[in-house]
Motif scaffolding. Structure first.
Motif, mmCIF file in Angstrom:
data_model
loop_
_atom_site.group_PDB
_atom_site.id
_atom_site.type_symbol
_atom_site.label_atom_id
_atom_site.label_comp_id
_atom_site.label_asym_id
_atom_site.label_seq_id
_atom_site.Cartn_x
_atom_site.Cartn_y
_atom_site.Cartn_z
ATOM 1 N N ASP A 21 -59.291 90.726 -33.619
ATOM 2 C CA ASP A 21 -60.565 91.398 -34.256
ATOM 3 C C ASP A 21 -60.654 93.008 -34.304
ATOM 4 O O ASP A 21 -61.129 93.451 -35.321
ATOM 5 N N TRP A 22 -60.321 93.304 -33.173
ATOM 6 C CA TRP A 22 -60.289 94.876 -32.959
ATOM 7 C C TRP A 22 -59.276 95.525 -34.084
ATOM 8 O O TRP A 22 -59.684 96.526 -34.633
ATOM 9 N N VAL A 23 -58.064 94.911 -34.339
ATOM 10 C CA VAL A 23 -56.947 95.538 -34.943
ATOM 11 C C VAL A 23 -57.767 95.367 -36.390
ATOM 12 O O VAL A 23 -57.247 96.375 -37.253
ATOM 13 N N ARG A 24 -58.124 94.271 -36.892
ATOM 14 C CA ARG A 24 -58.816 94.119 -38.202
ATOM 15 C C ARG A 24 -59.846 95.133 -38.555
ATOM 16 O O ARG A 24 -59.663 95.647 -39.697
ATOM 17 N N GLU A 25 -60.549 95.519 -37.626
ATOM 18 C CA GLU A 25 -61.727 96.304 -37.971
ATOM 19 C C GLU A 25 -61.037 97.775 -38.145
ATOM 20 O O GLU A 25 -61.455 98.600 -38.944
ATOM 21 N N ARG A 26 -60.513 98.166 -37.158
ATOM 22 C CA ARG A 26 -59.622 99.542 -37.197
ATOM 23 C C ARG A 26 -58.742 99.832 -38.198
ATOM 24 O O ARG A 26 -58.461 100.704 -38.978
ATOM 25 N N SER A 27 -57.856 98.822 -38.687
ATOM 26 C CA SER A 27 -57.215 98.675 -39.962
ATOM 27 C C SER A 27 -58.021 98.956 -41.138
ATOM 28 O O SER A 27 -57.276 99.901 -41.870
ATOM 29 N N LYS A 28 -59.352 98.589 -41.303
ATOM 30 C CA LYS A 28 -60.010 98.853 -42.482
ATOM 31 C C LYS A 28 -60.492 100.262 -42.320
ATOM 32 O O LYS A 28 -60.800 101.123 -43.368
ATOM 33 N N GLN A 29 -60.250 101.238 -41.341
ATOM 34 C CA GLN A 29 -60.801 102.465 -41.221
ATOM 35 C C GLN A 29 -59.663 103.457 -41.175
ATOM 36 O O GLN A 29 -60.011 104.822 -41.110
ATOM 37 N N PRO A 31 -57.608 106.225 -42.714
ATOM 38 C CA PRO A 31 -57.429 107.353 -43.591
ATOM 39 C C PRO A 31 -56.451 107.106 -44.295
ATOM 40 O O PRO A 31 -55.205 106.899 -44.163
ATOM 41 N N GLY A 32 -56.573 106.979 -45.748
ATOM 42 C CA GLY A 32 -55.239 106.738 -46.721
ATOM 43 C C GLY A 32 -55.267 105.362 -46.922
ATOM 44 O O GLY A 32 -55.682 104.476 -46.040
ATOM 45 N N GLN A 33 -54.480 105.016 -47.801
ATOM 46 C CA GLN A 33 -54.285 103.611 -48.102
ATOM 47 C C GLN A 33 -52.796 103.399 -48.257
ATOM 48 O O GLN A 33 -51.956 104.157 -48.909
ATOM 49 N N PRO A 34 -52.246 102.517 -47.103
ATOM 50 C CA PRO A 34 -50.732 102.076 -46.994
ATOM 51 C C PRO A 34 -50.483 101.315 -48.267
ATOM 52 O O PRO A 34 -51.252 100.838 -49.084
ATOM 53 N N LEU A 35 -49.031 101.486 -48.688
ATOM 54 C CA LEU A 35 -48.740 100.459 -49.685
ATOM 55 C C LEU A 35 -49.057 99.049 -49.357
ATOM 56 O O LEU A 35 -48.981 98.102 -50.185
ATOM 57 N N ARG A 36 -48.772 98.860 -48.012
ATOM 58 C CA ARG A 36 -48.841 97.307 -47.758
ATOM 59 C C ARG A 36 -49.376 97.468 -46.034
ATOM 60 O O ARG A 36 -48.856 98.492 -45.379
ATOM 61 N N LEU A 37 -50.085 96.701 -45.796
ATOM 62 C CA LEU A 37 -50.655 96.379 -44.470
ATOM 63 C C LEU A 37 -50.313 94.940 -44.113
ATOM 64 O O LEU A 37 -50.924 94.060 -44.630
ATOM 65 N N GLU A 38 -49.812 94.677 -42.892
ATOM 66 C CA GLU A 38 -49.356 93.302 -42.363
ATOM 67 C C GLU A 38 -49.920 93.359 -40.939
ATOM 68 O O GLU A 38 -49.591 94.050 -40.034
ATOM 69 N N ILE A 39 -50.892 92.085 -40.585
ATOM 70 C CA ILE A 39 -51.125 91.884 -39.101
ATOM 71 C C ILE A 39 -50.608 90.574 -38.601
ATOM 72 O O ILE A 39 -50.731 89.600 -39.479
ATOM 73 N N LEU A 48 -49.227 92.529 -33.749
ATOM 74 C CA LEU A 48 -48.251 93.402 -34.305
ATOM 75 C C LEU A 48 -48.812 93.776 -35.510
ATOM 76 O O LEU A 48 -49.534 92.992 -36.414
ATOM 77 N N VAL A 49 -48.982 95.076 -35.797
ATOM 78 C CA VAL A 49 -49.444 95.803 -37.185
ATOM 79 C C VAL A 49 -48.489 96.513 -37.970
ATOM 80 O O VAL A 49 -47.712 97.342 -36.995
ATOM 81 N N GLU A 63 -52.346 106.180 -38.174
ATOM 82 C CA GLU A 63 -52.034 105.151 -37.026
ATOM 83 C C GLU A 63 -53.108 104.526 -36.404
ATOM 84 O O GLU A 63 -54.052 105.232 -36.047
ATOM 85 N N LEU A 64 -53.047 103.317 -35.866
ATOM 86 C CA LEU A 64 -54.202 102.787 -35.164
ATOM 87 C C LEU A 64 -54.085 103.547 -33.742
ATOM 88 O O LEU A 64 -52.897 103.705 -33.454
ATOM 89 N N PRO A 65 -55.379 103.551 -33.084
ATOM 90 C CA PRO A 65 -55.316 104.284 -31.958
ATOM 91 C C PRO A 65 -54.985 103.412 -30.958
ATOM 92 O O PRO A 65 -54.925 102.061 -31.119
ATOM 93 N N GLU A 66 -55.243 103.708 -29.660
ATOM 94 C CA GLU A 66 -55.119 102.773 -28.258
ATOM 95 C C GLU A 66 -56.264 102.022 -28.308
ATOM 96 O O GLU A 66 -57.259 102.719 -28.274
#
Length: 85
Positions: A21-29, A31-39, A48-49, A63-66
């Motif tokens: 859940d933490w990763v899903r929320e932080r991935s939305k935040q 900056p910028g839009q990757p070509l693709r994002l996979e969790i 793994l992201v 990048e996602l933070p710690e």
């Protein structure tokens, strides 16, 4: 060029859902839009992201933070790869 950033963490036993859940929320935040994002997830509460970016290998990319130290068992592992095909 396409650059892939990999981010992998292992949650404290039984807290894999919270880490996911933490990763899903932080991935939305990010900056910028990757070509693709996979969790992805794996046994032992691992998450793994992978993000793909149209950028030079040494470009500064978001990048996602710690996560909070109480959520994970160790520091996040990070890798950077460039496409060769």
């Amino acid at each position: 060029m396409t650059v892939a950033l990999m981010w992998e963490a292992r949650a404290v036993a039984g807290r894999g859902g919270e880490l996911l859940d933490w990763v899903r929320e932080r991935s939305k935040q990010l900056p910028g839009q990757p070509l693709r994002l996979e969790i992805l997830r794996a046994p032992q509460d691992r998450v793994l992201v992978i993000t793909w970016w149209d950028a030079a290998y040494d470009a500064e990319l978001p990048e996602l933070p710690e996560p909070d130290g109480e959520l994970v068992t160790r520091a996040v592992h990070r890798w950077r790869f460039e496409s060769v095909s």
